[in-house]
Motif scaffolding. Structure first.
Motif, short mmCIF file in Angstrom:
data_model
loop_
_atom_site.label_atom_id
_atom_site.label_comp_id
_atom_site.label_asym_id
_atom_site.label_seq_id
_atom_site.Cartn_x
_atom_site.Cartn_y
_atom_site.Cartn_z
N LEU A 439 15.75 -19.03 23.96
CA LEU A 439 16.74 -19.06 22.89
C LEU A 439 16.40 -20.08 21.81
CD1 LEU A 439 20.17 -18.68 24.75
CD2 LEU A 439 19.03 -17.00 23.29
N SER A 440 15.78 -21.19 22.21
CA SER A 440 15.43 -22.21 21.22
C SER A 440 14.41 -21.71 20.22
CB SER A 440 14.89 -23.46 21.93
OG SER A 440 13.61 -23.21 22.49
N GLY A 441 13.72 -20.62 20.56
CA GLY A 441 12.76 -20.04 19.63
C GLY A 441 13.41 -19.43 18.41
N ILE A 442 14.70 -19.12 18.49
CA ILE A 442 15.40 -18.56 17.34
C ILE A 442 15.69 -19.63 16.30
CG2 ILE A 442 17.57 -17.50 16.55
CD1 ILE A 442 17.58 -15.84 19.05
N THR A 443 16.15 -20.78 16.75
CA THR A 443 16.48 -21.86 15.81
C THR A 443 15.31 -22.78 15.53
OG1 THR A 443 17.39 -23.03 17.72
CG2 THR A 443 18.95 -21.88 16.29
N GLY A 444 14.26 -22.70 16.37
CA GLY A 444 13.04 -23.43 16.08
C GLY A 444 12.87 -24.76 16.76
N GLU A 445 13.80 -25.14 17.66
CA GLU A 445 13.60 -26.40 18.38
C GLU A 445 12.29 -26.35 19.17
OE1 GLU A 445 18.13 -26.19 18.11
OE2 GLU A 445 16.48 -24.79 18.42
N ILE A 446 12.00 -25.18 19.72
CA ILE A 446 10.72 -24.96 20.39
C ILE A 446 10.13 -23.68 19.80
CG2 ILE A 446 9.55 -24.53 22.57
CD1 ILE A 446 11.86 -25.95 23.99
N ALA A 447 9.04 -23.82 19.08
CA ALA A 447 8.39 -22.66 18.47
C ALA A 447 6.90 -22.95 18.33
CB ALA A 447 9.00 -22.34 17.11
N SER A 448 6.07 -22.00 18.67
CA SER A 448 4.62 -22.19 18.59
C SER A 448 4.16 -22.14 17.14
CB SER A 448 3.90 -21.10 19.39
OG SER A 448 4.05 -19.85 18.75
N ASN A 449 2.99 -22.72 16.90
CA ASN A 449 2.42 -22.67 15.55
C ASN A 449 2.16 -21.24 15.11
OD1 ASN A 449 2.42 -25.42 15.08
ND2 ASN A 449 0.39 -25.73 16.00
N ASP A 450 1.80 -20.37 16.07
CA ASP A 450 1.56 -18.97 15.71
C ASP A 450 2.84 -18.32 15.18
OD1 ASP A 450 -1.07 -19.15 16.44
OD2 ASP A 450 -0.79 -18.27 18.43
N VAL A 451 3.97 -18.63 15.83
CA VAL A 451 5.24 -18.07 15.36
C VAL A 451 5.58 -18.61 13.99
CG1 VAL A 451 7.73 -18.05 15.77
CG2 VAL A 451 6.16 -17.62 17.67
N LEU A 452 5.46 -19.93 13.82
CA LEU A 452 5.78 -20.53 12.52
C LEU A 452 4.88 -19.99 11.42
CD1 LEU A 452 6.38 -24.27 13.53
CD2 LEU A 452 8.07 -22.48 13.13
N ASN A 453 3.60 -19.86 11.70
CA ASN A 453 2.68 -19.34 10.69
C ASN A 453 3.02 -17.90 10.32
OD1 ASN A 453 1.20 -21.70 10.51
ND2 ASN A 453 -0.30 -21.08 12.05
N ALA A 454 3.36 -17.09 11.32
CA ALA A 454 3.70 -15.70 11.04
C ALA A 454 4.94 -15.60 10.17
CB ALA A 454 3.91 -14.94 12.36
N ILE A 455 5.91 -16.48 10.41
CA ILE A 455 7.15 -16.44 9.62
C ILE A 455 6.91 -16.92 8.20
CG2 ILE A 455 9.42 -17.53 9.36
CD1 ILE A 455 9.60 -17.52 12.43
N PHE A 456 6.30 -18.10 8.05
CA PHE A 456 6.19 -18.68 6.71
C PHE A 456 5.10 -18.03 5.87
CE2 PHE A 456 8.54 -21.95 9.02
CZ PHE A 456 9.59 -22.13 8.13
N ASP A 457 4.13 -17.41 6.51
CA ASP A 457 3.11 -16.68 5.75
C ASP A 457 3.68 -15.40 5.12
OD1 ASP A 457 1.18 -18.53 6.19
OD2 ASP A 457 0.16 -17.43 7.80
N SER A 458 4.87 -14.99 5.56
CA SER A 458 5.49 -13.80 4.97
C SER A 458 6.23 -14.14 3.67
CB SER A 458 6.49 -13.16 5.97
OG SER A 458 7.60 -14.01 6.18
N PHE A 459 6.36 -15.43 3.37
CA PHE A 459 7.00 -15.87 2.15
C PHE A 459 6.03 -15.73 0.96
CE2 PHE A 459 9.89 -17.54 5.08
CZ PHE A 459 10.96 -18.16 4.48
N CYS A 460 6.61 -15.79 -0.23
CA CYS A 460 5.79 -15.88 -1.43
C CYS A 460 5.42 -17.33 -1.69
CB CYS A 460 6.52 -15.30 -2.64
SG CYS A 460 8.13 -16.07 -2.95
N ILE A 461 4.37 -17.56 -2.47
CA ILE A 461 4.06 -18.91 -2.90
C ILE A 461 5.15 -19.34 -3.86
CG2 ILE A 461 2.42 -20.30 -4.24
CD1 ILE A 461 0.19 -18.52 -3.13
#
Length: 463
Positions: A439-461
């Motif tokens: 559950l902590s993976g939803i709010t980000g208390e515990i999240a892998s770099n792969d998950v974070l990269n996948a999420i933020f790479d979907s943003f625009c510059i």
């Protein structure tokens, strides 16, 4: 390789979409933001002394030779009370590409680095301004296809989903504490959690998770839009219907069969619901390789569609091609459209085989525009399945969040089953710890770099 988003560099980027516009924004974030802005900005007011927090200052941006680049409005937002939690400067200038690029280059020449995709929001997340569910809601807001989708994203951006997940985790953490007491003091007369209470609380949390998951399908069409595919034999009127729904001539309409050899796709808005319309190649036997490829693509689209409009020319009995197509379609995802009601030879009874097979039918004339409004209403109702606008407080997880929630629910179900088997509490606590971690993976208390990269790479510059 070090992720540049982990650095403390001052970053800068164009925060408005590519292309020419009336207004453009350059965003700068980091410890050097204010000094960079001071080097570039010259206020128009003779009484100006420095950029004041949360004020718009009118002036000019100068290049390295002292020449004016543009008239601008400049705002300074000191951290931690800014979007990123760092010192932020935003320069509002004219929206031409040359102007924006020139100002950005000046900012970079004074020590800023070009931001990565999503780096501003990443810093907001790392600095505690947003949890991960809110960060994802930012990009959902940007790409929201309708007002309803925008509202669903706004609910999550406000923090309601993160708060809900925190509440559920708190209940599970309480269970973990109770299990720890029972494991650490097995022989003491300490009142601890009974197996029945453990199962009851776990089941209640799982039920609330499943309620969140039910909102995923219920709101998907609002969040993502829906695919409606026009199918049928050649000259059934698919292209005419495409044009009628769009209100303009997008598809070529002729008496010659096989005019549409590939597929055309356009979007329409049906009372707040975004619809992708796909006009496919007319179904018939063909030796033409290009047309055959178009027919195959049409079949793929029909498999993916939220709704198929199966057009039938009812000026004559249904052809074998139409009946064969009907045979591969699910009635609950198909609306049979009996077309050409404006012609003398039209006979609705020709559509009886479709009605007998369980298909809903509707009579229209695509060319004359007869009953198009009624058809639009039925398309909308069929896609939404009777659901109206989303509830104002609807929490609608995205695909990643839904996967995480499903994993947590599965772990809790396993916990309840293990409890019924009298599995020792120390082993049950592992199940609880796993569910909390998931559950902590939803709010980000515990999240892998792969998950974070996948999420933020979907943003625009720039965001």
């Amino acid at each position: 390789m070090l992720d540049p988003r982990l650095s403390q560099d001052t970053i800068a980027a164009i925060a408005t979409p590519p292309g020419d516009g009336g207004v453009g924004i350059i965003r700068i974030s980091g410890t050097s933001s204010l000094s960079i802005a001071a080097a570039l900005f010259r206020a128009a007011s003779s009484t100006f002394t420095a950029l004041q927090p949360y004020h718009l200052h009118y002036g000019h941006i100068l290049d390295s030779t002292g020449n004016e680049l543009d008239d601008v409005l400049c705002a300074y937002m000191p951290g931690p009370n800014s979007y990123t939690g760092e010192d932020v400067v935003e320069i509002n200038c004219h929206g031409g590409r040359a102007v924006l690029t020139a100002i950005l280059q000046e900012a970079l020449s004074h020590g800023a680095r070009l931001a990565e995709r999503g780096e501003f929001t990443y810093r907001a997340f790392m600095n505690g301004r947003l949890d991960l569910s809110q960060a994802e809601a930012v990009v959902e807001m940007i790409h929201a296809p309708t007002k309803a989708a925008m509202h669903l994203a706004q609910v999550k951006l406000s923090g309601l989903l993160g708060n809900k997940i925190s509440e559920l985790r708190a209940q599970l953490e309480y269970l973990r504490a109770q299990l720890a007491v029972a494991v650490d003091f097995p022989d003491d007369e300490i009142e601890c959690l009974s197996p029945e209470a453990l199962v009851s609380t776990s089941a209640q949390v799982r039920k609330e998770i499943e309620e969140l998951l039910s909102a995923v399908d219920r709101t998907r069409a609002w969040r993502e839009g829906a695919l409606v595919v026009l199918a049928g034999r050649v000259n059934a009127g698919k292209s005419s219907l495409m044009n009628a729904l769009l209100g303009r001539n997008r598809a070529i309409v002729t008496d010659q069969p096989g005019t549409t050899r590939d597929y055309l796709e356009e979007s329409i808005n049906l009372d707040g619901l975004n619809i992708r319309l796909a006009d496919t190649a007319g179904i018939r036997e063909t030796d033409d390789a290009i047309e055959a490829a178009g027919l195959e693509k049409g079949r793929e689209l029909m498999d993916q569609a939220d709704l198929v409009l199966l057009l039938a020319d009812c000026t004559s009995p249904l052809t074998e091609d139409t009946l064969n197509t009907a045979g591969i379609l699910a009635a609950d995802k198909t609306l049979a459209v009996l077309n050409k009601s404006d012609l003398d030879g039209f006979d609705a009874t020709h559509g009886a085989p479709l009605t007998d097979s369980g298909f809903e039918t509707i009579e229209i004339s695509a060319k004359a525009g007869t009953a198009i409004d009624l058809l639009c209403s039925r398309i909308r109702e069929r896609i939404l399945g009777g659901e109206g606008q989303p509830d104002p407080d609807e929490l609608a997880p995205n695909a990643r969040q839904a996967t995480v929630l499903a994993e947590a629910a599965s772990e809790l179900l396993a916990l309840e089953q293990d409890t019924a088997k009298s599995i020792p509490y120390d082993l049950l606590s592992v199940r609880l710890e796993t569910a909390c971690t998931i559950l902590s993976g939803i709010t980000g208390e515990i999240a892998s770099n792969d998950v974070l990269n996948a999420i933020f790479d979907s943003f625009c510059i720039g965001k």
